[in-house]
Design an enzyme around this catalytic site. Structure first.
Site, PDB file in Angstrom:
ATOM      1  N   LYS A  63     -19.743   2.746  -5.976  1.00  0.00           N
ATOM      2  CA  LYS A  63     -20.621   3.932  -5.831  1.00  0.00           C
ATOM      3  C   LYS A  63     -19.824   5.249  -5.837  1.00  0.00           C
ATOM      4  O   LYS A  63     -20.409   6.317  -5.913  1.00  0.00           O
ATOM      5  CB  LYS A  63     -21.418   3.825  -4.522  1.00  0.00           C
ATOM      6  CG  LYS A  63     -22.515   2.748  -4.572  1.00  0.00           C
ATOM      7  CD  LYS A  63     -23.220   2.616  -3.245  1.00  0.00           C
ATOM      8  CE  LYS A  63     -22.348   1.822  -2.302  1.00  0.00           C
ATOM      9  NZ  LYS A  63     -22.720   1.680  -0.936  1.00  0.00           N
ATOM     10  N   GLY A  64     -18.507   5.185  -5.691  1.00  0.00           N
ATOM     11  CA  GLY A  64     -17.723   6.418  -5.723  1.00  0.00           C
ATOM     12  C   GLY A  64     -17.060   6.708  -4.391  1.00  0.00           C
ATOM     13  O   GLY A  64     -16.527   5.809  -3.733  1.00  0.00           O
ATOM     14  N   GLY A 103     -16.459   2.070  -3.167  1.00  0.00           N
ATOM     15  CA  GLY A 103     -16.347   1.074  -4.239  1.00  0.00           C
ATOM     16  C   GLY A 103     -17.032   1.560  -5.506  1.00  0.00           C
ATOM     17  O   GLY A 103     -16.788   2.681  -5.968  1.00  0.00           O
ATOM     18  N   ASP A 163      -5.377   2.567  -3.404  1.00  0.00           N
ATOM     19  CA  ASP A 163      -4.089   3.276  -3.296  1.00  0.00           C
ATOM     20  C   ASP A 163      -3.980   4.339  -4.387  1.00  0.00           C
ATOM     21  O   ASP A 163      -3.463   5.438  -4.152  1.00  0.00           O
ATOM     22  CB  ASP A 163      -2.919   2.287  -3.431  1.00  0.00           C
ATOM     23  CG  ASP A 163      -2.961   1.205  -2.369  1.00  0.00           C
ATOM     24  OD1 ASP A 163      -3.461   1.481  -1.261  1.00  0.00           O
ATOM     25  OD2 ASP A 163      -2.501   0.080  -2.648  1.00  0.00           O
ATOM     26  N   LYS A 206       0.835  -1.211   0.000  1.00  0.00           N
ATOM     27  CA  LYS A 206       0.000   0.000   0.000  1.00  0.00           C
ATOM     28  C   LYS A 206       0.866   1.257   0.000  1.00  0.00           C
ATOM     29  O   LYS A 206       0.547   2.250  -0.653  1.00  0.00           O
ATOM     30  CB  LYS A 206      -0.943  -0.004   1.201  1.00  0.00           C
ATOM     31  CG  LYS A 206      -1.988  -1.092   1.086  1.00  0.00           C
ATOM     32  CD  LYS A 206      -2.951  -1.106   2.225  1.00  0.00           C
ATOM     33  CE  LYS A 206      -3.719  -2.410   2.259  1.00  0.00           C
ATOM     34  NZ  LYS A 206      -4.357  -2.774   0.987  1.00  0.00           N
ATOM     35  N   GLY A 207       1.977   1.187   0.737  1.00  0.00           N
ATOM     36  CA  GLY A 207       2.859   2.350   0.809  1.00  0.00           C
ATOM     37  C   GLY A 207       3.462   2.691  -0.545  1.00  0.00           C
ATOM     38  O   GLY A 207       3.346   3.824  -1.024  1.00  0.00           O
TER      39      GLY A 207
HETATM   40  O1  RIB Z   1      -3.604  -2.207  -1.704  1.00  0.00           O
HETATM   41  C1  RIB Z   1      -3.019  -3.216  -2.490  1.00  0.00           C
HETATM   42  C2  RIB Z   1      -1.789  -3.758  -1.836  1.00  0.00           C
HETATM   43  O2  RIB Z   1      -2.158  -4.416  -0.644  1.00  0.00           O
HETATM   44  C3  RIB Z   1      -1.043  -4.783  -2.632  1.00  0.00           C
HETATM   45  O3  RIB Z   1      -0.108  -4.221  -3.507  1.00  0.00           O
HETATM   46  C4  RIB Z   1      -0.437  -5.689  -1.571  1.00  0.00           C
HETATM   47  O4  RIB Z   1       0.942  -5.626  -1.499  1.00  0.00           O
HETATM   48  C5  RIB Z   1      -1.100  -5.272  -0.277  1.00  0.00           C
HETATM   49  O5  RIB Z   1      -0.264  -4.547   0.496  1.00  0.00           O
END
Ligand code: RIB
Length: 294
Positions: free
Chosen positions: A217-218, A215, A245, A39-40
Site C-alpha cells: 500500500k505504500g 507494504g 532497508d 539490515k545495517g
Molecule cells: O532486512 C533484510 C535483512 O534482514 C537481510 O539482509 C538479513 O541479513 C536480515 O538481517
C-alpha cells in the site's frame, strides 16, 4: 551533516524454496546464493547509493573482508567498521514462490560492541549529525541514550522487534521507521485501518516523526500536524528481502538533504519497488540512476 549507522553486517544465505519449510519437514531448495546483507549494511549501502555521507559502525570476521569491500564500493565510509576474530553475523533466508520469506539470524560479531567501543566510534560526531540504528546489534537502548546525550538526531528502525523496545526512549528520538506489524507490537494493539494507526501514533509519539511502511500500500509520514501518504508502485514482486532497508536508506538520504517529507517518501517507495524485483539483500538495492529513471 554526517550520518552514522550502528548496524549489522550479515552474510545472507538465500534459498529459493517451493514453500517455507514446515516443522519436521525437509525440503530441497531450487536455487541458492550467498550475498552481503544485514539490515545495517543494507541501509548504509542504500544511503550511500542515494548520495548520503554514511559512516558505518559495525564488525565482521576477518575472513569476510569482501563484505567491507562491497560496502566501500557502494560508497559507504567503513573507517569505523572493524574486522574481528568473532564469526560474522549471518542470516538463513528462505524465499518461496509467492515471494514470501522467513529469516533466521545469527548475531555473531554484530553483538560484540561495548558502550566504550561505541563512544569511541562516535568521537567525530557533532550535535545535529544523524545516528541510525536497527535492532541487530547489541545494547541498542544504551547506544540510543549515548547518542541522545550527544545531541545526535536518532533515527531508529526497531527491526527485528522485541518486546522491551517499547520501554526505550523512543519519544526523544528524531525519526522512527516501522512497518505495520512493528507499530502494532510497539503499541501493544492491533489496527483495523491506517487512520487508527495515525491516531495511536499521535497519541504515543506526539513529538517525533514517525514513518510507517505499509507494504504493497505504500508508506505514510505521521507527525502531530500532518499525515502524508504515498502509494506503492505496482510491480512484479520476486523477493522482498531488503526492500524496507532500501526504502529507509533512500528516505533518510532525502531527509538529510532537506527534501520535503513527500518527496522523501516518494523516493523511498520508488527505490524499494525496484529492490523487490530482484533476488537478494544488498545486491537488490538500485543505484540512484536506476531510481531516477524509474
Ligand atoms: O532486512 C533484510 C535483512 O534482514 C537481510 O539482509 C538479513 O541479513 C536480515 O538481517
Amino acid at each position: 551533516m554526517k550520518i552514522f549507522n550502528y548496524g549489522s553486517i550479515n552474510i545472507d544465505h538465500i534459498y529459493q524454496v517451493p514453500h517455507l519449510v514446515a516443522p519436521g519437514e525437509t525440503i530441497s531448495s531450487t536455487a541458492y546464493q550467498q550475498v552481503l546483507g544485514g539490515k545495517g549494511a543494507n541501509q548504509s549501502i542504500a544511503l550511500a547509493k542515494a548520495g548520503a555521507v554514511v559512516k558505518h559502525i559495525g564488525r565482521c570476521n576477518k575472513a569476510d573482508q569482501w563484505a567491507l569491500e562491497q560496502m566501500r564500493q557502494a560508497g559507504v565510509d567503513c573507517e569505523l567498521t572493524q574486522l574481528v576474530d568473532q564469526p560474522s553475523g549471518h542470516a538463513i533466508i528462505q524465499v518461496d514462490a509467492q515471494a514470501e520469506n522467513s529469516i533466521i539470524l545469527f548475531g555473531g560479531a554484530n553483538q560484540s560492541f561495548s558502550t566504550d567501543d561505541f563512544k569511541h566510534a562516535l568521537s567525530s560526531a557533532e550535535a545535529g549529525d544523524y545516528l541510525l540504528l536497527q535492532n541487530e546489534c547489541n545494547d541498542i537502548e544504551q547506544m540510543i541514550n549515548i547518542a541522545l546525550e550527544r545531541q545526535l538526531k536518532v533515527v531508529f528502525n526497531p527491526s527485528p522487534m522485541i518486546s522491551n523496545i517499547a520501554t526505550f526512549a523512543i519519544d526523544k528520538i528524531a525519526v522512527l521507521v516501522v512497518n505495520e506489524i512493528e507499530i502494532s507490537q510497539l503499541l501493544g494493539r492491533s489496527f483495523n485501518s491506517t487512520q487508527q494507526i495515525v491516531t495511536a501514533v499521535r497519541k504515543h509519539y506526539s513529538n517525533i516523526e514517525v514513518i510507517v511502511t505499509l507494504g504493497a500500500k505504500g508508506a505514510m509520514w505521521i507527525n502531530s500536524e500532518e499525515c502524508i501518504e504515498v502509494a506503492a508502485h505496482k510491480v512484479e514482486v520476486v523477493d522482498t528481502t531488503a526492500a524496507g532497508d532500501t526504502f529507509l536508506g533512500f528516505l533518510l538520504a532525502a531527509i538529510a538533504q532537506g527534501q520535503s517529507y513527500k518527496s522523501a517518501l516518494a523516493i523511498g517507495c520508488k527505490a524499494s519497488a525496484l529492490a523487490v524485483q530482484s533476488m537478494g539483500a544488498s545486491s537488490s538495492i538500485p543505484s540512484m540512476a536506476q531510481v531516477s529513471a524509474s
